[in-house]
Enzyme design. Structure first.
Site: not given
Length: 308
Positions: A83-85
């Site tokens: 879960m990036d960003g």
């Protein structure tokens, strides 16, 4: 995902996060898990299909409708998510980093709901890498507090909705209150079978393999096993994912356009299909998840064999 926040609310919220990282009470975003559809596909109603890597449906199981783009017989059993960003999402909107992570929790809620309703049996979330300790302390405190608060708020819902919780990673370095809550969550939900939610916290894929090898080496030293007994199956049994019925993800999704694994499930991802989304994690919703699943269903998984 958009926020309607007055400037004063933003600074008040940011002050609260930074000054009281262990007891965040920001009411702007709540994590309330919607009820998973009662006819959702249950884990114990499926039969593993090793050749296709998808769930074969027991005809006696009642099913909830899937989007027309998806075929139930091709749904992955295990989906893993990097879960990036969250920080970039907040920066783009001129918001504190803390609110980016809060928005990310809302995205987690939605994906849990979709997995439960669409018959995915295992969802593994990369919540906190062992490398994330290198981030500023205030950010680490925010992450720990958010995780603890979200888990505490949703534990009753998880128990009611048939969601089993497991944590992988070295939890010994986590705050004591979070360690206690994790133990409670694992015990409370251990008999649930609708969806297995696995959260990787202070996790390192390399360390997972190393600790498995150390355990096996000790067993050889203690004459419990012989070196000739060591094989891939034995190693897999010593990995931290041994708590999962289907330990190897069929599909890995990473958001925010990054094209790397970041030391996540290195052994387990050997034959996984990979999907990289340009959406930042807080913007990753049903449409984006559907796109990833459609891409997965269009692929032929060969496991080293020739294409048919």
């Amino acid at each position: 995902m958009a926020f309607s926040l007055q400037l004063q609310q933003i600074f008040v919220s940011y002050t609260r996060f930074c000054s009281q990282p262990k007891s965040i009470t920001n009411p702007l975003i709540s994590l309330k898990l919607p009820s998973i559809h009662p006819l959702a596909f249950a884990q114990n109603a499926a039969v593993s299909n090793i050749d296709t890597g998808v769930a074969a449906i027991d005809g006696s199981a009642e099913e909830v409708s899937l989007p027309p783009q998806l075929r139930r017989e091709l749904m992955p059993k295990h989906v893993a998510l990097i879960m990036d960003g969250n920080r970039r999402w907040a920066k783009m909107r001129g918001l504190p980093v803390a609110l980016g992570y809060e928005a990310g929790i809302r995205a987690v809620r939605k994906i849990i709901e979709l997995c439960g309703n669409w018959g995915i049996m295992v969802l593994t979330l990369f919540a906190f890498s062992s490398d994330n300790w290198l981030r500023p302390k205030v950010e680490v405190d925010i992450l720990m507090s958010l995780f603890e608060r979200a888990l505490n708020d949703e534990l009753e819902n998880f128990a009611r909705e048939g969601i089993r919780i497991s944590i992988i990673g070295d939890s010994s370095k986590l705050p004591k209150s979070l360690q206690d809550l994790i133990a409670k969550a694992v015990k409370t939900t251990k008999e649930n079978s609708r969806l297995h939610l696995v959260v990787a916290v202070n996790y390192s894929g390399q360390h997972d393999v190393v600790q498995a090898c150390q355990t096996i080496a000790q067993k050889v030293k203690d004459d419990i096993i012989e070196t000739k007994d060591i094989n891939s199956f034995l190693i897999e049994q010593e990995l931290q994912t041994n708590c999962i019925d289907f330990p190897c993800p069929d599909l890995l999704i990473r958001t925010s356009g990054e094209l790397r694994l970041s030391n996540f499930l290195l052994w387990q991802l050997a034959y996984s299909e990979l999907f990289f989304s340009h959406s930042h994690w807080p913007d990753f919703g049903e449409a984006e998840f559907l796109e990833a699943l459609c891409s997965f269903q269009q692929r032929q998984r060969r496991y080293g064999r020739q294409s048919s």
